[in-house]
Motif scaffolding. Sequence first.
Motif, PDB file in Angstrom:
ATOM      1  N   ALA A   1      59.404-143.504 -91.492  1.00 24.45           N
ATOM      2  CA  ALA A   1      60.629-142.710 -91.433  1.00 24.45           C
ATOM      3  C   ALA A   1      60.756-142.014 -90.081  1.00 24.45           C
ATOM      4  N   ALA A   2      59.635-141.498 -89.570  1.00 23.81           N
ATOM      5  CA  ALA A   2      59.651-140.842 -88.258  1.00 23.81           C
ATOM      6  C   ALA A   2      59.975-141.839 -87.156  1.00 23.81           C
ATOM      7  N   ALA A   3      59.421-143.047 -87.258  1.00 22.15           N
ATOM      8  CA  ALA A   3      59.681-144.078 -86.249  1.00 22.15           C
ATOM      9  C   ALA A   3      61.149-144.493 -86.260  1.00 22.15           C
ATOM     10  N   LEU A   4      61.735-144.630 -87.432  1.00 21.58           N
ATOM     11  CA  LEU A   4      63.142-145.011 -87.512  1.00 21.58           C
ATOM     12  C   LEU A   4      64.050-143.904 -86.986  1.00 21.58           C
ATOM     13  N   SER A   5      63.718-142.663 -87.294  1.00 23.60           N
ATOM     14  CA  SER A   5      64.524-141.556 -86.775  1.00 23.60           C
ATOM     15  C   SER A   5      64.429-141.505 -85.252  1.00 23.60           C
ATOM     16  N   LEU A   6      63.255-141.831 -84.721  1.00 21.90           N
ATOM     17  CA  LEU A   6      63.079-141.864 -83.271  1.00 21.90           C
ATOM     18  C   LEU A   6      63.928-142.965 -82.646  1.00 21.90           C
ATOM     19  N   ALA A   7      63.997-144.123 -83.302  1.00 21.21           N
ATOM     20  CA  ALA A   7      64.809-145.230 -82.784  1.00 21.21           C
ATOM     21  C   ALA A   7      66.288-144.845 -82.746  1.00 21.21           C
ATOM     22  N   VAL A   8      66.764-144.175 -83.794  1.00 23.04           N
ATOM     23  CA  VAL A   8      68.165-143.744 -83.830  1.00 23.04           C
ATOM     24  C   VAL A   8      68.420-142.724 -82.723  1.00 23.04           C
ATOM     25  N   TYR A   9      67.474-141.824 -82.522  1.00 18.74           N
ATOM     26  CA  TYR A   9      67.609-140.810 -81.461  1.00 18.74           C
ATOM     27  C   TYR A   9      67.644-141.458 -80.083  1.00 18.74           C
ATOM     28  N   ALA A  10      66.787-142.442 -79.863  1.00 21.92           N
ATOM     29  CA  ALA A  10      66.727-143.099 -78.551  1.00 21.92           C
ATOM     30  C   ALA A  10      68.049-143.770 -78.217  1.00 21.92           C
ATOM     31  N   LEU A  11      68.714-144.346 -79.206  1.00 24.49           N
ATOM     32  CA  LEU A  11      69.987-145.031 -78.967  1.00 24.49           C
ATOM     33  C   LEU A  11      71.063-144.080 -78.470  1.00 24.49           C
ATOM     34  N   ALA A  12      70.921-142.792 -78.762  1.00 26.38           N
ATOM     35  CA  ALA A  12      71.900-141.820 -78.274  1.00 26.38           C
ATOM     36  C   ALA A  12      71.889-141.727 -76.759  1.00 26.38           C
ATOM     37  N   GLY A  13      70.814-142.194 -76.115  1.00 31.11           N
ATOM     38  CA  GLY A  13      70.744-142.173 -74.661  1.00 31.11           C
ATOM     39  C   GLY A  13      71.469-143.322 -74.000  1.00 31.11           C
ATOM     40  N   TRP A  14      72.159-144.139 -74.787  1.00 37.36           N
ATOM     41  CA  TRP A  14      72.832-145.307 -74.221  1.00 37.36           C
ATOM     42  C   TRP A  14      73.937-144.942 -73.232  1.00 37.36           C
ATOM     43  N   TYR A  15      74.445-143.694 -73.322  1.00 39.02           N
ATOM     44  CA  TYR A  15      75.487-143.302 -72.369  1.00 39.02           C
ATOM     45  C   TYR A  15      74.956-143.329 -70.936  1.00 39.02           C
ATOM     46  N   GLN A  16      73.622-143.299 -70.773  1.00 37.92           N
ATOM     47  CA  GLN A  16      73.003-143.412 -69.458  1.00 37.92           C
ATOM     48  C   GLN A  16      72.537-144.839 -69.171  1.00 37.92           C
ATOM     49  N   GLY A  17      72.842-145.768 -70.057  1.00 41.61           N
ATOM     50  CA  GLY A  17      72.370-147.123 -69.880  1.00 41.61           C
ATOM     51  C   GLY A  17      70.982-147.310 -70.476  1.00 41.61           C
ATOM     52  N   GLY A  18      70.351-148.447 -70.146  1.00 42.99           N
ATOM     53  CA  GLY A  18      69.035-148.757 -70.694  1.00 42.99           C
ATOM     54  C   GLY A  18      67.987-147.731 -70.335  1.00 42.99           C
ATOM     55  N   THR A  19      68.062-147.194 -69.119  1.00 45.90           N
ATOM     56  CA  THR A  19      67.099-146.173 -68.709  1.00 45.90           C
ATOM     57  C   THR A  19      67.201-144.940 -69.596  1.00 45.90           C
ATOM     58  N   GLY A  20      68.425-144.576 -69.963  1.00 43.25           N
ATOM     59  CA  GLY A  20      68.617-143.421 -70.831  1.00 43.25           C
ATOM     60  C   GLY A  20      67.987-143.607 -72.192  1.00 43.25           C
ATOM     61  N   VAL A  21      68.062-144.824 -72.726  1.00 39.56           N
ATOM     62  CA  VAL A  21      67.445-145.115 -74.023  1.00 39.56           C
ATOM     63  C   VAL A  21      65.934-144.936 -73.935  1.00 39.56           C
ATOM     64  N   VAL A  22      65.337-145.436 -72.855  1.00 42.89           N
ATOM     65  CA  VAL A  22      63.881-145.309 -72.678  1.00 42.89           C
ATOM     66  C   VAL A  22      63.488-143.847 -72.527  1.00 42.89           C
ATOM     67  N   VAL A  23      64.247-143.100 -71.721  1.00 45.93           N
ATOM     68  CA  VAL A  23      63.929-141.684 -71.501  1.00 45.93           C
ATOM     69  C   VAL A  23      64.005-140.905 -72.800  1.00 45.93           C
ATOM     70  N   LEU A  24      65.069-141.123 -73.582  1.00 48.60           N
ATOM     71  CA  LEU A  24      65.181-140.407 -74.855  1.00 48.60           C
ATOM     72  C   LEU A  24      64.129-140.857 -75.856  1.00 48.60           C
ATOM     73  N   ALA A  25      63.706-142.114 -75.774  1.00 46.61           N
ATOM     74  CA  ALA A  25      62.634-142.572 -76.661  1.00 46.61           C
ATOM     75  C   ALA A  25      61.342-141.818 -76.363  1.00 46.61           C
ATOM     76  N   LEU A  26      61.034-141.658 -75.086  1.00 49.13           N
ATOM     77  CA  LEU A  26      59.807-140.951 -74.706  1.00 49.13           C
ATOM     78  C   LEU A  26      59.894-139.467 -75.052  1.00 49.13           C
ATOM     79  N   PHE A  27      61.030-138.853 -74.739  1.00 40.87           N
ATOM     80  CA  PHE A  27      61.211-137.440 -75.053  1.00 40.87           C
ATOM     81  C   PHE A  27      61.212-137.230 -76.563  1.00 40.87           C
ATOM     82  N   GLY A  28      61.894-138.121 -77.274  1.00 43.85           N
ATOM     83  CA  GLY A  28      61.927-138.021 -78.730  1.00 43.85           C
ATOM     84  C   GLY A  28      60.568-138.203 -79.360  1.00 43.85           C
TER      85      GLY A  28
END
Length: 250
Positions: A180-207
């Motif tokens: 459940a934590a991993a799936l919530s993290l994946a959903v959170y990371a996708l919110a960084g898409w406004y910055q492109g692929g790099t944003g998704v990676v950054v939010l994944a790490l921060f998340g």
Amino acid sequence: MSPILTTDFAPEFSGAATAVAGALGAYLLLVEPWLGRRMYASLARRRATEPRALVRYFTLSITLWWAFAALAASTLLLSPGAKAKDLGLALPKDPAFFLPVVLLFAVIAVASGRSFRELAKEGKHIPGRAAIEAMLPRTDAERRLAIAAAVTDGICAELVYRGLLIAFGVGALGLDPYLAAALSLAVYALAGWYQGGTGVVVLALFGALLTGLYLATGSLLLPIAVHAMISVRDLLIPAPELPHAQGGAA
């Protein structure tokens, strides 16, 4: 064992609460990445020509986030068997761990923010600035709204992504807490898409950091504090003289 992953972590969702949480989760997964990218692209196009573009952007963002937080909180009211701690609304179990971590990230936020300002004065490259350039304030009114938006992001995003989605995954979908934590993290990371692929990676790490803090303490208080401090630092990065953000691509 992490406090949240004990046997007593068994959130109870009523049918109505399941519907609310499911609808919000679907929105965050399927709509938020696309809408966030579109909103940021629109802001980037209008930033240089419309003086109040950023004020409207922050006002809308703050309004939406508090609406999402209200929906998350409503699942407790709709579920007689649910407890506030099921959404992380509890004090950390170990204050001896909480206080040093808050102090550490406060020092990191202040020191790195000061470093960013020095780089700006010297006209040097500031890491990550280009990806959020359109959101950086230039007036006192914009700075106040930026701080409000950063604090709102810290509180509401943690309640929704960490608190609600993990509890929903365990209590309504019957998932293992780690999954459940991993799936919530994946959903959170996708919110960084406004910055492109790099944003998704950054939010994944921060998340991942924020999720780890939540699992380690069983409370959202520490993730909220860290999230808010880093968000305030980021949104107070000195803006360049002339905006040149072009639609949110990192």
